[in-house]
Design an enzyme around this catalytic site. Sequence first.
Site, mmCIF file in Angstrom:
data_model
loop_
_atom_site.group_PDB
_atom_site.id
_atom_site.type_symbol
_atom_site.label_atom_id
_atom_site.label_comp_id
_atom_site.label_asym_id
_atom_site.label_seq_id
_atom_site.Cartn_x
_atom_site.Cartn_y
_atom_site.Cartn_z
ATOM 1 N N ARG A 161 0.822 -1.219 0.000
ATOM 2 C CA ARG A 161 0.000 0.000 0.000
ATOM 3 C C ARG A 161 0.853 1.265 0.000
ATOM 4 O O ARG A 161 0.342 2.361 -0.251
ATOM 5 C CB ARG A 161 -0.967 -0.003 1.190
ATOM 6 C CG ARG A 161 -0.294 0.091 2.533
ATOM 7 C CD ARG A 161 -1.282 -0.121 3.681
ATOM 8 N NE ARG A 161 -2.313 0.885 3.698
ATOM 9 C CZ ARG A 161 -2.179 2.079 4.279
ATOM 10 N NH1 ARG A 161 -1.035 2.405 4.854
ATOM 11 N NH2 ARG A 161 -3.174 2.943 4.280
ATOM 12 N N ASP A 176 -1.906 7.986 8.690
ATOM 13 C CA ASP A 176 -2.060 6.680 9.310
ATOM 14 C C ASP A 176 -1.397 6.641 10.678
ATOM 15 O O ASP A 176 -0.459 7.392 10.960
ATOM 16 C CB ASP A 176 -1.390 5.592 8.451
ATOM 17 C CG ASP A 176 -2.193 5.247 7.220
ATOM 18 O OD1 ASP A 176 -3.362 5.622 7.152
ATOM 19 O OD2 ASP A 176 -1.623 4.595 6.319
#
Length: 273
Positions: A161, A176
């Site tokens: 990712r 994140d």
Amino acid sequence: MRLDVVTIFPEYLEPLNVSLVGKARARGQLDVHVHDLREWTYDRHNTVDDTPYGGGPGMVMKTGPWGAALDEALASGYESGAHGPVLVVPTPSGRPFTQEVAVELSERPWLVFAPARYEGIDRRVIDEYATRMPVYEVSIGDYVLAGGEAAVLVITEAVARLLPGVLGNAESHRDDSFAPGAMANLLEGPVYTKPPEWRGRDIPDVLVSGHHGKIARWRRDEALRRTTVNRPDLIERCDPAAFDKHDRQMLSILGWQPGADGRFGRNPEAVEE
């Protein structure tokens, strides 16, 4: 990026064909090869393990099949133009697999995974390939699995990712939990979407205020709040320079205070407001 996985359970790696990883493979961003370790055995039982020297319970994975399998996987990679391989060995005795390690691996062009079963792989295999390439022995947590294939899936998804173009929005991983930068030692706070009211529960007013500065501050405060509750160890070891004036005020409200070395610790006398 090229990925090679050597395993006695190739079917375990089927999830690499779905979700973001599967789409990245379809677009050619990930070149994935799964190899069955038993193809490099030469007895009728396809034996990959034997009893440990020194005695004790369990079995140890043999050098012969692993050496032959890794040699061939590496040779096929070089033939296809890959270069700069890194051997990744999931093991509970490895260093913690963190977002920082995921970023490091995402910058490598070729990852070769060696997930073990039983008591692990004969140590001589790891030592041999450490003379040829970097070796990452990593643990995804303080627990023991039946095998390393699940860890391969975890590591692959965390790494994939981060590759350019894999996420639809390149900024998606910026905030994140553990993301490099401001979130390096924090957990991401709560998130909300439509509708604005659900079963009598509203979203925080600040999120519909349109004031980007206040929204950013609220998200930072919620990240601090969640981290102090779920992962206080992250706050305790965080560099004090990572906290601005508002962070320090919030930590004080949450019952934390700086010590003699400047690092924050719990204040037993404080009461959260």
